[in-house]
Design a protein around this motif. Sequence first.
Motif, PDB file in Angstrom:
ATOM      1  N   THR A 175      -5.385  -6.497  -8.846  1.00  0.00           N
ATOM      2  CA  THR A 175      -4.997  -5.184  -8.326  1.00  0.00           C
ATOM      3  C   THR A 175      -3.576  -4.769  -8.732  1.00  0.00           C
ATOM      4  O   THR A 175      -3.204  -3.609  -8.545  1.00  0.00           O
ATOM      5  CB  THR A 175      -5.099  -5.161  -6.782  1.00  0.00           C
ATOM      6  N   SER A 218       4.798   5.906  -9.509  1.00  0.00           N
ATOM      7  CA  SER A 218       4.569   7.338  -9.237  1.00  0.00           C
ATOM      8  C   SER A 218       5.209   7.773  -7.925  1.00  0.00           C
ATOM      9  O   SER A 218       5.610   8.920  -7.782  1.00  0.00           O
ATOM     10  CB  SER A 218       3.074   7.664  -9.250  1.00  0.00           C
ATOM     11  N   TYR A 219       5.335   6.861  -6.970  1.00  0.00           N
ATOM     12  CA  TYR A 219       5.994   7.168  -5.702  1.00  0.00           C
ATOM     13  C   TYR A 219       7.516   7.166  -5.826  1.00  0.00           C
ATOM     14  O   TYR A 219       8.208   7.645  -4.948  1.00  0.00           O
ATOM     15  CB  TYR A 219       5.577   6.159  -4.618  1.00  0.00           C
ATOM     16  N   LYS A 261       1.517   0.939 -11.002  1.00  0.00           N
ATOM     17  CA  LYS A 261       1.500   2.343 -11.434  1.00  0.00           C
ATOM     18  C   LYS A 261       1.725   3.286 -10.261  1.00  0.00           C
ATOM     19  O   LYS A 261       2.459   4.262 -10.364  1.00  0.00           O
ATOM     20  CB  LYS A 261       0.180   2.662 -12.147  1.00  0.00           C
ATOM     21  N   LYS A 262       1.098   2.992  -9.129  1.00  0.00           N
ATOM     22  CA  LYS A 262       1.255   3.844  -7.950  1.00  0.00           C
ATOM     23  C   LYS A 262       2.694   3.764  -7.431  1.00  0.00           C
ATOM     24  O   LYS A 262       3.281   4.782  -7.062  1.00  0.00           O
ATOM     25  CB  LYS A 262       0.267   3.451  -6.858  1.00  0.00           C
ATOM     26  N   ALA A 263       3.263   2.562  -7.416  1.00  0.00           N
ATOM     27  CA  ALA A 263       4.657   2.413  -6.964  1.00  0.00           C
ATOM     28  C   ALA A 263       5.591   3.225  -7.853  1.00  0.00           C
ATOM     29  O   ALA A 263       6.511   3.890  -7.359  1.00  0.00           O
ATOM     30  CB  ALA A 263       5.057   0.938  -6.955  1.00  0.00           C
ATOM     31  N   MET A 294       5.057   1.853   0.141  1.00  0.00           N
ATOM     32  CA  MET A 294       5.775   2.563  -0.919  1.00  0.00           C
ATOM     33  C   MET A 294       6.592   3.715  -0.356  1.00  0.00           C
ATOM     34  O   MET A 294       7.749   3.906  -0.731  1.00  0.00           O
ATOM     35  CB  MET A 294       4.780   3.068  -1.968  1.00  0.00           C
ATOM     36  N   GLN A 295       5.996   4.464   0.552  1.00  0.00           N
ATOM     37  CA  GLN A 295       6.719   5.583   1.175  1.00  0.00           C
ATOM     38  C   GLN A 295       7.937   5.082   1.941  1.00  0.00           C
ATOM     39  O   GLN A 295       9.021   5.670   1.862  1.00  0.00           O
ATOM     40  CB  GLN A 295       5.787   6.363   2.105  1.00  0.00           C
ATOM     41  N   ALA A 329      -2.736  -1.361 -10.835  1.00  0.00           N
ATOM     42  CA  ALA A 329      -2.856  -0.119 -10.070  1.00  0.00           C
ATOM     43  C   ALA A 329      -1.722   0.020  -9.056  1.00  0.00           C
ATOM     44  O   ALA A 329      -1.164   1.108  -8.877  1.00  0.00           O
ATOM     45  CB  ALA A 329      -4.216  -0.058  -9.371  1.00  0.00           C
ATOM     46  N   VAL A 330      -1.362  -1.080  -8.392  1.00  0.00           N
ATOM     47  CA  VAL A 330      -0.263  -1.045  -7.421  1.00  0.00           C
ATOM     48  C   VAL A 330       1.041  -0.695  -8.129  1.00  0.00           C
ATOM     49  O   VAL A 330       1.818   0.136  -7.651  1.00  0.00           O
ATOM     50  CB  VAL A 330      -0.140  -2.401  -6.672  1.00  0.00           C
ATOM     51  N   ASN A 345       0.851  -1.185   0.000  1.00  0.00           N
ATOM     52  CA  ASN A 345       0.000   0.000   0.000  1.00  0.00           C
ATOM     53  C   ASN A 345       0.895   1.246   0.000  1.00  0.00           C
ATOM     54  O   ASN A 345       2.124   1.131  -0.104  1.00  0.00           O
ATOM     55  CB  ASN A 345      -0.957  -0.025   1.196  1.00  0.00           C
ATOM     56  N   GLU A 346       0.284   2.409   0.124  1.00  0.00           N
ATOM     57  CA  GLU A 346       1.045   3.659   0.069  1.00  0.00           C
ATOM     58  C   GLU A 346       2.066   3.759   1.201  1.00  0.00           C
ATOM     59  O   GLU A 346       3.161   4.278   1.005  1.00  0.00           O
ATOM     60  CB  GLU A 346       0.090   4.843   0.079  1.00  0.00           C
TER      61      GLU A 346
END
Length: 181
Positions: A84, A94-95, A90-92, A46-47, A87-88, A42-43
């Motif tokens: 999922t 972007s982070y 792509k988000k990773a 990633m952070q 989306a995971v 999750n975010e």
Amino acid sequence: EAIADKTIKSRKKLAAHAVTPDGIIYSINAGAKSIEHGFGMNEECMQLMVKKNVFWCPTIYVNDYVAEGRAKAGSPINKMFTETEPAVFKKAMSYGVKIAYGTDIGGYDWMEPQTKDFEFFIQYGMSSLQAIQTATINAAELLEQTGLIGEIIPGAFADIVAVKENPLINIKTLGDVKWVM
């Protein structure tokens, strides 16, 4: 913790096979330098990965390969993650999570083309060049071998492959190597 401590004290890199947020966070805090699989990140994960310079080896194809069979056997988690993953991923990206190529080979036929993960990477938003870099310069950075492997420069160890087509146009051509130097 004991495995992580012993690994780190032995000056080895700790790679953690983890899929859930709790497992990923625990592994990173224990000293993992890479997360293998990681489909459920999750975010927060990633952070933390960006903050601690932890790489992700998504191993998308092996998860895709086993998902349906495991779902039929009563374990739907791989199938859920398959749905999922885009989306995971792509988000990773972007982070700024660093991604290194890894196949987890053995979960499928060894003779399968080793380009399947590249194909998913591109489908999920990477350029062909970025996908290739996951297996070259990114992997070298993960292994603390920048300048020694993963690039063609004076003083580096390198295998150079020749393929029929430009892999920046057709990534699948990397699965049919014609020549190695």
